[in-house]
Every structure is written in structure tokens, then in C-alpha cells.
Write a protein that holds these residues in place. Structure first.
Motif, PDB file in Angstrom:
ATOM      1  N   LEU A 170      -7.238  -1.228  -1.483  1.00 43.62           N
ATOM      2  CA  LEU A 170      -7.189   0.057  -1.684  1.00 43.62           C
ATOM      3  C   LEU A 170      -7.567   0.997  -0.746  1.00 43.62           C
ATOM      4  O   LEU A 170      -6.863   2.430  -0.812  1.00 43.62           O
ATOM      5  CB  LEU A 170      -8.479   0.268  -2.797  1.00 43.62           C
ATOM      6  N   VAL A 171      -8.153   0.754   0.511  1.00 44.96           N
ATOM      7  CA  VAL A 171      -8.380   1.496   1.551  1.00 44.96           C
ATOM      8  C   VAL A 171      -7.092   1.677   2.151  1.00 44.96           C
ATOM      9  O   VAL A 171      -6.717   2.851   2.651  1.00 44.96           O
ATOM     10  CB  VAL A 171      -9.458   0.716   2.510  1.00 44.96           C
ATOM     11  N   ARG A 172      -6.232   0.630   2.438  1.00 44.91           N
ATOM     12  CA  ARG A 172      -4.867   0.690   2.901  1.00 44.91           C
ATOM     13  C   ARG A 172      -4.033   1.694   1.850  1.00 44.91           C
ATOM     14  O   ARG A 172      -3.256   2.690   2.524  1.00 44.91           O
ATOM     15  CB  ARG A 172      -4.102  -0.497   2.642  1.00 44.91           C
ATOM     16  N   VAL A 173      -4.238   1.786   0.502  1.00 42.39           N
ATOM     17  CA  VAL A 173      -3.579   2.815  -0.177  1.00 42.39           C
ATOM     18  C   VAL A 173      -3.765   4.205   0.296  1.00 42.39           C
ATOM     19  O   VAL A 173      -3.148   5.067   0.345  1.00 42.39           O
ATOM     20  CB  VAL A 173      -3.533   2.519  -1.725  1.00 42.39           C
ATOM     21  N   ALA A 174      -5.305   4.281   0.289  1.00 42.84           N
ATOM     22  CA  ALA A 174      -5.907   5.562   0.579  1.00 42.84           C
ATOM     23  C   ALA A 174      -5.556   6.100   1.978  1.00 42.84           C
ATOM     24  O   ALA A 174      -5.080   7.376   2.279  1.00 42.84           O
ATOM     25  CB  ALA A 174      -7.415   5.585   0.529  1.00 42.84           C
ATOM     26  N   CYS A 175      -5.135   5.237   3.090  1.00 46.23           N
ATOM     27  CA  CYS A 175      -4.984   5.579   4.219  1.00 46.23           C
ATOM     28  C   CYS A 175      -3.290   5.949   4.097  1.00 46.23           C
ATOM     29  O   CYS A 175      -2.845   7.033   4.936  1.00 46.23           O
ATOM     30  CB  CYS A 175      -4.978   4.386   5.417  1.00 46.23           C
ATOM     31  N   ASN A 176      -2.452   5.391   3.191  1.00 48.49           N
ATOM     32  CA  ASN A 176      -1.210   5.865   3.261  1.00 48.49           C
ATOM     33  C   ASN A 176      -0.991   6.928   2.254  1.00 48.49           C
ATOM     34  O   ASN A 176       0.389   7.356   1.908  1.00 48.49           O
ATOM     35  CB  ASN A 176      -0.481   4.517   2.572  1.00 48.49           C
ATOM     36  N   LEU A 177      -1.700   7.442   1.722  1.00 50.47           N
ATOM     37  CA  LEU A 177      -1.784   8.542   0.505  1.00 50.47           C
ATOM     38  C   LEU A 177      -0.992   9.546   0.966  1.00 50.47           C
ATOM     39  O   LEU A 177       0.169  10.267   0.337  1.00 50.47           O
ATOM     40  CB  LEU A 177      -3.025   8.871  -0.051  1.00 50.47           C
ATOM     41  N   TYR A 178      -1.255  10.142   2.092  1.00 54.62           N
ATOM     42  CA  TYR A 178      -0.637  11.322   2.849  1.00 54.62           C
ATOM     43  C   TYR A 178       0.100  11.008   4.083  1.00 54.62           C
ATOM     44  O   TYR A 178       0.232  12.157   5.036  1.00 54.62           O
ATOM     45  CB  TYR A 178      -1.611  12.545   2.790  1.00 54.62           C
ATOM     46  N   ALA A 179       0.423   9.747   4.448  1.00 52.58           N
ATOM     47  CA  ALA A 179       1.127   9.417   5.499  1.00 52.58           C
ATOM     48  C   ALA A 179       2.530   9.872   5.418  1.00 52.58           C
ATOM     49  O   ALA A 179       3.170  10.015   4.519  1.00 52.58           O
ATOM     50  CB  ALA A 179       0.968   7.864   5.655  1.00 52.58           C
ATOM     51  N   ALA A 185       0.707  -1.062   0.107  1.00 48.86           N
ATOM     52  CA  ALA A 185       0.116   0.049  -0.108  1.00 48.86           C
ATOM     53  C   ALA A 185       0.785   1.170   0.101  1.00 48.86           C
ATOM     54  O   ALA A 185       0.395   2.251  -0.721  1.00 48.86           O
ATOM     55  CB  ALA A 185      -0.854   0.042   1.206  1.00 48.86           C
ATOM     56  N   LEU A 186       2.050   1.307   0.706  1.00 44.40           N
ATOM     57  CA  LEU A 186       2.806   2.416   0.808  1.00 44.40           C
ATOM     58  C   LEU A 186       3.335   2.726  -0.531  1.00 44.40           C
ATOM     59  O   LEU A 186       3.617   3.808  -1.035  1.00 44.40           O
ATOM     60  CB  LEU A 186       3.929   2.155   1.900  1.00 44.40           C
ATOM     61  N   ILE A 187       3.949   1.457  -1.184  1.00 41.24           N
ATOM     62  CA  ILE A 187       4.588   1.726  -2.444  1.00 41.24           C
ATOM     63  C   ILE A 187       3.486   2.170  -3.599  1.00 41.24           C
ATOM     64  O   ILE A 187       3.959   3.178  -4.232  1.00 41.24           O
ATOM     65  CB  ILE A 187       5.197   0.471  -3.012  1.00 41.24           C
ATOM     66  N   VAL A 188       2.374   1.747  -3.436  1.00 39.72           N
ATOM     67  CA  VAL A 188       1.492   2.439  -4.500  1.00 39.72           C
ATOM     68  C   VAL A 188       1.123   3.709  -4.296  1.00 39.72           C
ATOM     69  O   VAL A 188       0.924   4.560  -5.172  1.00 39.72           O
ATOM     70  CB  VAL A 188       0.173   1.359  -4.302  1.00 39.72           C
ATOM     71  N   ALA A 189       0.731   4.129  -2.883  1.00 43.48           N
ATOM     72  CA  ALA A 189       0.435   5.415  -2.690  1.00 43.48           C
ATOM     73  C   ALA A 189       1.631   6.546  -3.010  1.00 43.48           C
ATOM     74  O   ALA A 189       1.072   7.346  -3.661  1.00 43.48           O
ATOM     75  CB  ALA A 189       0.302   5.786  -0.983  1.00 43.48           C
ATOM     76  N   ALA A 190       2.780   5.978  -2.758  1.00 46.69           N
ATOM     77  CA  ALA A 190       3.711   6.970  -3.208  1.00 46.69           C
ATOM     78  C   ALA A 190       4.030   6.780  -4.756  1.00 46.69           C
ATOM     79  O   ALA A 190       4.117   8.123  -5.482  1.00 46.69           O
ATOM     80  CB  ALA A 190       5.157   6.408  -2.687  1.00 46.69           C
ATOM     81  N   ALA A 191       3.773   5.808  -5.230  1.00 49.02           N
ATOM     82  CA  ALA A 191       3.792   5.778  -6.985  1.00 49.02           C
ATOM     83  C   ALA A 191       2.729   6.877  -7.252  1.00 49.02           C
ATOM     84  O   ALA A 191       2.947   7.417  -8.459  1.00 49.02           O
ATOM     85  CB  ALA A 191       3.730   4.474  -7.419  1.00 49.02           C
ATOM     86  N   LEU A 192       1.608   6.559  -7.030  1.00 48.43           N
ATOM     87  CA  LEU A 192       0.554   7.500  -7.447  1.00 48.43           C
ATOM     88  C   LEU A 192       0.764   8.963  -7.320  1.00 48.43           C
ATOM     89  O   LEU A 192       0.545   9.721  -8.348  1.00 48.43           O
ATOM     90  CB  LEU A 192      -0.862   6.880  -6.737  1.00 48.43           C
ATOM     91  N   ARG A 193       1.171   9.495  -6.218  1.00 48.14           N
ATOM     92  CA  ARG A 193       1.274  10.650  -5.905  1.00 48.14           C
ATOM     93  C   ARG A 193       2.533  11.140  -6.694  1.00 48.14           C
ATOM     94  O   ARG A 193       2.355  12.110  -7.363  1.00 48.14           O
ATOM     95  CB  ARG A 193       1.826  10.830  -4.414  1.00 48.14           C
ATOM     96  N   SER A 194       3.514  10.435  -7.001  1.00 53.73           N
ATOM     97  CA  SER A 194       4.513  10.566  -7.835  1.00 53.73           C
ATOM     98  C   SER A 194       4.160  10.941  -9.541  1.00 53.73           C
ATOM     99  O   SER A 194       4.456  11.693 -10.061  1.00 53.73           O
ATOM    100  CB  SER A 194       5.893   9.777  -7.836  1.00 53.73           C
ATOM    101  N   ALA A 195       3.277   9.982  -9.764  1.00 54.11           N
ATOM    102  CA  ALA A 195       2.803   9.951 -11.309  1.00 54.11           C
ATOM    103  C   ALA A 195       1.900  11.200 -11.333  1.00 54.11           C
ATOM    104  O   ALA A 195       2.017  11.682 -12.371  1.00 54.11           O
ATOM    105  CB  ALA A 195       2.028   8.782 -11.293  1.00 54.11           C
ATOM    106  N   VAL A 196       1.096  11.570 -10.450  1.00 49.46           N
ATOM    107  CA  VAL A 196       0.194  12.928 -10.472  1.00 49.46           C
ATOM    108  C   VAL A 196       1.096  14.092 -10.654  1.00 49.46           C
ATOM    109  O   VAL A 196       0.809  14.868 -11.492  1.00 49.46           O
ATOM    110  CB  VAL A 196      -0.878  12.860  -9.478  1.00 49.46           C
TER     111      VAL A 196
END
Length: 415
Positions: free
Chosen positions: A392-401, A349-360
Motif C-alpha cells: 500500500l505504501v508503494r501504491v501511495a508513492c505511485n499515486l501521482y508519479a 503498485a503502478l497498476i493499482v495507483a492508476a486504476a484507483l485514480r481512474s475509478a475516482v
């Protein structure tokens, strides 16, 4: 005419019946969306006694008798409603699937031929005895006086009515013991959670309601033998057991459903930050514009559909953003997760959250997409459907962690 006040019984019976019908309505709605015999039997198991409680309220009882122009007809309707519950409870007890035999989250089986073989004889007994009850009632001469609260002790002196009452109590008692026995056995095999609590409440409610049967049988026997002084067992203590038992059984059915609804609503709201990210990246992914904050807070209906749709749109957004994912961010996030000692699900979840933020950020900065052969493999895309929402909920929680921010900072420093 009885000198017992109708008011407490009106309030109690109408309150319980209305609450039970609210639960039954939710089960019927769920059955219409996902037709299964298990859900249908559960809905009928709740609706039958709910109707009986409403009819048993003296104000409704007298109204029915007045419309039908037949005294105490409502008693027959009440007892047939409870007998319907008894038949449904017996079927439900035999449809319940042992945890070791379940497929995923399945609670009951598909009512196979083996199921119907198990319920054939109990249902045959009900099919024979219900018409007998109806005949005994109409031939017993129990239409006068009208006795919404004291029917049993008033007319138990009539042999036909006494047999009618004993048959009803025997069928009810058998069903209560049967559902209590089965629920206790299944609850002992379930993991901790609302489902186990709910099944234990149903079992407890069934066993408590057996007190109603015992009180009624004693009072009926005393009235038949013309022994006075025990009427309170039928008019006070027995209904008390029935009321408490019905509250416990209804709570047992409602508890897991309420917990599931709460979980769906929590997941729906938890996914909002992640959905916002992909929506801002490509607004074509969503069927409609983002709901307002108040609309989100007041979302109570269709939560399963809304949450599933939100999850699908997020997945589409992940695929859309993948060409802008920086491989350095994926590597840095993996390193940060390893140092933090995260478990596999949280690491992904942490990897996906960081990857999505960098992609945006890359997309908004006008960086061109990477060709397919240079795109970083993103974990979590092959998550099993049953586990996808939790992921996906884990990813959402990690998005701005904080760890996500740390991973982005590490990738920037090493880049």
C-alpha cells in the motif's frame, strides 16, 4: 565520609537510569499490547539495571538510607537490581531464537518447556545465591559509615562482605559474558539492519561492562589484603566501564525499537494521499474525518494501530471503487510498467495507483458502475498480510508519479 564529589555521579547515574527507564517503559507498553514472555523479559532486563542506576545516585542513595534508618541499605538494593538484570539476561540469551528457526519476524521463542529446561540450572544458582547475598549483607555489619561511592573498598576487609561482593560480581560477570556471546552469535546470522546493529551493541555493551567486574574484583581483593592505592579502580575506572556498557546495552535495545517506530510513522504519513483518495470516494469508509496536517505531523502515539486502521480503510476503499476501474487503464498501466522495466512489486503498485485514480474520476463523473462480470481483475488484493503495508505504501508513492500520469494518458488516447 568520602572526599569524592557526588555531583558527577548524581548526574551520570540519574541520567542513565532515567533514559533506561524510558526505554523500559516503551517495552512494558509494547508487552501490555502484545503479551509475550520475550517482551516481558526484555522489559525486566532493562528496568532492573535502570532502577539500580537511579538508586546508586548518591542523592537517592542517602535518601533511602535516611528513610530506612539503615546505612548503606541502598547498596544492597543496587546490587540486587544488577543481579536481577543478570538473571534476566541469562534467560533472554536462552530465549533468543536462531534466525533459521524463526516464524516470520519472531526474535525470541515462546518460552517453551525446552527453554525453561535450558534456564533451569542458571536460575537455580541465582535463586540460591541471592538469599545468601542478603544474609551476608545484613550480618556483615556494613551499615556504618554511609559510603555511597566507596562501599566495596571500605567494607571488603570484612570476610562476610567480601564474599557478598564476590558473589555479586561473579553473577554479573557470568551474565555479561553469556549475553555477549549469544548476541554476537545471533548478530552474525542476521541480515543488515537495525536489529543486527542493536544486538551487536548489546554484545559490545556486555563485554565493555566486564571491565567493571575486573576492576571491582581487583579493588576488592586489594582491600581485603589491606593493599592501598587501588581504590580508584573501584571508584573511577570501574564505574566508567559500567556506565559505557549500560549506555551501549540500552542503545542496543532502544535502536531497533526507535527504528520500528520511525518506520511506522513514515508508513502512516506515506499512506495519507491514498487514504484521501478513497475517503473522498466514500466517506463512510473512515471512522473519523481526516486529521489536519499538524495533527498528522504531531502523531507520535498509537502509530501501529493508526497505520493498521488506515490500511484497512484503504482496502475497503479499493473494493468499493473496483466497479469503476477502467480495464483499459489496467492494461495501459501494465504496458507502461513493462516499458519502464519495473520490478513486480512496483509494477503492481503502478497498476493499482492508476486504476484507483481512474475509478475516482469515473465515480465523480457519474459513470455507472460496471457489472461484476465486466470488472477488471485488480492485482495486489491477494497480497499476504505481512507484505500488505509495504504494498500500500508503494501504491501511495505511485499515486501521482509521472508513470501513473503516463498510463492514464495512454488509456485516454487509446480509448
Amino acid at each position: 565520609m568520602s572526599d569524592i564529589s557526588d555531583v558527577p555521579f548524581d548526574i551520570g547515574y540519574l541520567g542513565i537510569g532515567t533514559a533506561a527507564w524510558a526505554v523500559a517503559g516503551l517495552k512494558i507498553r509494547a508487552w501490555r499490547r502484545d503479551p509475550s514472555r520475550g517482551l516481558l523479559v526484555v522489559a525486566l532486563t532493562i528496568a532492573a539495571p535502570a532502577t539500580a542506576f537511579v538508586v546508586a545516585a548518591p542523592v537517592v542513595y542517602r535518601l533511602i538510607d535516611r528513610i530506612a534508618n539503615l546505612g548503606n541499605l541502598a547498596t544492597l538494593l543496587v546490587y540486587l537490581g544488577i543481579t536481577g538484570f543478570s538473571a534476566c539476561a541469562v534467560v533472554l540469551a536462552r530465549m533468543w531464537t536462531p534466525p533459521s528457526e524463526r516464524a516470520g519476524s519472531q526474535v525470541w521463542d515462546a518460552a517453551t518447556a525446552a527453554t525453561w529446561r535450558r534456564v533451569r540450572w542458571p536460575l537455580a544458582v541465582f535463586a540460591v545465591l541471592v538469599p545468601v547475598m542478603i544474609v551476608l549483607f545484613f550480618t556483615g555489619g556494613a551499615d556504618n559509615p554511609e559510603t555511597p561511592l566507596t562501599f566495596d573498598t571500605t567494607f571488603a576487609k570484612i570476610p562476610g562482605i567480601a564474599i557478598f561482593l564476590v558473589i555479586y560480581q561473579a553473577l554479573f560477570g557470568f551474565a555479561l559474558i553469556d549475553i555477549g556471546r549469544v548476541c554476537l552469535r545471533h548478530a552474525s546470522r542476521l541480515p543488515p539492519g537495525w536489529l543486527r546493529r542493536g544486538i551487536r551493541l548489546i554484545a559490545l555493551g556486555g563485554l565493555v561492562a566486564c571491565g567493571y567486574v575486573v576492576c571491582k574484583l581487583i579493588a576488592i581483593g586489594a582491600a581485603y589484603a589491606r593493599v592501598s592505592g587501588l581504590e580508584w579502580l573501584s571508584t573511577a575506572l570501574g564505574p566508567g566501564f559500567a556506565t559505557l556498557g549500560s549506555v551501549l546495552i540500552t542503545s542496543g535495545f532502544a535502536g531497533p525499537a526507535a527504528a520500528a517506530w520511525t518506520r511506522r510513522r513514515r508508513d502512516y504519513q506515506a499512506l495519507r494521499p491514498l487514504w484521501d483518495v478513497v475517503y473522498r470516494a466514500d466517506r463512510r469508509l473512515a471512522l473519523e474525518a481526516p486529521p489536519s496536517a499538524w495533527t498528522e505531523r504531531l502523531a507520535f502515539r498509537d502509530l501501529e494501530w493508526r497505520t493498521a486502521r488506515r490500511g484497512l480503510e484503504i482496502r475497503d476503499g479499493q473494493l468499493t471503487l473496483r466497479p469503476w476501474v477502467d480495464p483499459a487503464v489496467v492494461t495501459a498501466a501494465g504496458q507502461v510498467a513493462e516499458r519502464a522495466g519495473l520490478e513486480e512489486g512496483d509494477r503492481v503498485a503502478l497498476i493499482v495507483a492508476a486504476a484507483l485514480r481512474s475509478a475516482v474520476e469515473a465515480l465523480n463523473s457519474g459513470i455507472p458502475p460496471r457489472p461484476r462480470e465486466d470488472q477488471a481483475p485488480l492485482p495486489g488484493l491477494d497480497t499476504e498480510p505481512a507484505e500488505e503495508r509495504a504494498h500500500l505504501v508503494r501504491v501511495a508513492c505511485n499515486l501521482y508519479a509521472p508513470l501513473t500520469g503516463e498510463a492514464l494518458a495512454v488509456a485516454t488516447a487509446t480509448g
